[in-house]
Design an enzyme around this catalytic site. Structure first.
Site: not given
Ligand code: XIL
Length: 547
Positions: A153, A194, A230, A259, A261
């Protein structure tokens, strides 16, 4: 039994001559079907979830790869300077080894979940701590991981580098330093950058493309780009996702969905679950269509364990199984995409007609155009209206849109593209030019204040509109435009709130429509943001710009 089975099998083959697909493998786990394409399906797992006896069997059977959801972040692995703790990370690695799964390390350098001792270091000490952390953590896991998310990020929504403490103290060289230290500690693990909101084409993804090219030009050891994905049903499917993955692959890199969802505003509905299923399918098909896309990792499996409800208030249900581990339509859609029931749609829709502008005010215009058609099989999903600079001004699922939040006395040249359900974008239509009217600028004043919630992602905004004119206002609509990726979480309060692209409007309720001279009304909303929560700068009331 063997004979009966053979007979049934023969029947299936015979039926298969006329039917489309043999259902023989229909119940196979996701990863088995992905493996047939040379790819994997992975899952992010947090250690505490393993205590739920219903979960480990699903993790073992459905997935070929695991990502520790938190266990390898800096606050877990080096909570105090020089004091390393690998217990939780090792637990996930051991589980993966038992299951025959690969592991993606997540993550070495990030602005979140990094202890304050790190953030408080001087620049020189921070650089030493960065290299020391990577050397130790990557060294500990050497030979055990498939890939590392080295830097997470690092970008703003506009594609520039995020103004994190890393950038502020070390300058942009921190990214190259991190990759070099990781390569030195493990020569074989794949090193990834990432990020989120880079899944489709756009400013942020262009920024990632430039960053990766500049790293490659400088000889920095980078192997892959991770696309977090996401997604949210209310924001649409990423534009041209497959083409976007392909352009990074064409740089000679691996790409991965890291990641996935797809959240939604609660409560769920069958329409939202269907859209979610289509997104899971289309992400899967995008990865299948790109040879160097290595796999799709989802950020959890069951809605029982998801980061979404804690991070985006009012949203949830983002994963492929519900809180009782029952498979949702998204599971089936992903499964069927992997099992070969569908082929990727790569055909863009036809070009829509040149838009016609009408009803121009200081801040709004109505555009309409003739429809595009789509023959690719995923159906026409809608239209995107953009300015000459490429900025998205509005989205519509019909052949017209009202653009709001425009700047008074400004000439715009806009065109429209059609989108299909797989994110393919048509070429741009001809463009139409119009000039917004001059706004009256003296009769209102707007004060806007936003407070971010701890933990990031959510905020509460209060807006006070003051009538600075001599006459009462009877009925009002407030307009403004978010400068970054903020979203209003409707309904908000004391007004009817809505958002279209970046443009937000709030219209009075029956009890607060009149504002006497020198009087004010206060309204507000909860919202979400990512990156920096910059306040809007221009406000209009009934089309006139406020002082
Ligand atoms: C999230 C975890 O799932 C949570 O449990 C934590 O509280 C916060 O982080 N992007 C990312 C991940 O790269 O590391 C994040 O994970 C979600 C967003």
């Amino acid at each position: 039994m063997r004979v009966v089975a053979a007979a049934v099998c023969g029947l299936l083959v015979a039926v298969g001559m006329v039917a489309v697909a043999a259902p023989a493998q229909a119940s196979g786990p996701l990863n088995d079907h992905a493996a047939a394409h040379g790819k994997f399906i992975g899952n992010a797992v947090d250690n505490y979830e393993l205590a739920d006896s219903a979960y480990p069997p699903v993790i073992a059977s459905e997935f070929g790869q695991l990502t520790p959801a938190n266990a390898m972040k800096w606050d877990a692995t080096e909570p105090n300077r020089g004091q390393f703790n690998y217990a939780r990370g090792d637990e996930i690695v051991n589980l993966a080894r038992q299951n025959g799964q690969t592991v993606r390390g997540h993550t070495l350098v990030w602005h979140n979940q990094t202890p304050s001792w790190v953030q408080n270091l001087s620049a020189a000490e921070l650089r030493t701590a960065l290299v020391n952390h990577i050397t130790n953590v990557v060294g500990h896991y050497e030979g055990q991981l498939y890939a590392w998310d080295v830097v997470n990020e690092a970008l703003n929504e506009d594609g520039t580098l995020r103004n994190s403490f890393w950038l502020q103290k070390l300058g942009e060289g921190y990214i190259a330093d991190a990759f070099r230290a990781a390569r030195a500690a493990d020569p074989d693990v794949k090193l990834y950058i990432n990020d989120y909101n880079t899944d489709g084409t756009g400013a942020k993804s262009d920024g990632m493309y430039r960053l990766v090219q500049s790293l490659q030009a400088a000889g920095v050891p980078i192997d892959g780009v991770g696309f977090q994905s996401h997604l949210a049903v209310q924001y649409g499917f990423p534009t041209n996702m497959r083409q976007n993955l392909q352009r990074f692959a064409d740089l000679g890199l691996d790409v991965a969905i890291t990641e996935l969802d797809v959240r939604m505003q609660l409560p769920t509905s069958s329409a939202k679950l269907t859209t979610q299923a289509n997104y899971f399918r289309d992400v899967t098909l995008a990865c299948l269509a790109v040879a160097r896309c290595v796999g799709v990792t989802m950020w959890g499996y069951t809605d029982k364990y998801s980061w979404v409800p804690d991070t985006f208030p009012g949203e949830g249900a983002a994963l492929v199984a519900d809180a009782n581990f029952q498979r949702k339509p998204a599971y089936t859609a992903m499964h069927d995409a992997l099992a070969g029931g569908s082929t990727p749609d790569t055909t863009p829709p036809t070009t829509p007609g040149t838009p016609v502008a009408s009803g121009v005010t200081a801040t709004t215009v109505v555009l309409s155009w003739s429809a595009a058609t789509d023959s690719g099989g995923s159906g026409l999903a809608g239209y995107t209206v953009s300015s000459a600079s490429g900025a998205v001004l509005g989205q519509s699922s019909t052949t017209s849109v009202t653009l709001t939040g425009l700047t008074p006395s400004t000439q715009y040249s806009v065109s429209v593209r059609a989108r299909d359900g797989a994110g393919n974008l048509s070429t741009a239509s001809g463009s139409v030019s119009f000039t917004t009217l001059a706004g009256s600028s003296s009769s209102c004043r707007v004060a806007y204040s936003a407070e971010n919630w701890g933990g990031g992602g959510g905020f509460t905004a209060g807006v006070t509109i003051t009538n600075t004119g001599a006459a009462a206002v009877n009925g009002w609509t407030l307009g403004f435009s978010f400068p970054s990726s903020q979203r209003v979480t409707t309904p908000g309060w004391s007004a009817t709130w809505s958002q279209n692209g970046a443009a937000v409007t709030a219209t009075n309720l029956s009890w607060n429509g009149t504002i006497a001279p020198n009087a004010s009304v206060s309204i507000g909303f909860n919202g979400t943001y990512s990156g920096t929560n910059t306040a809007p700068s221009v406000f209009t009331v009934n089309g006139g710009t406020c002082g």
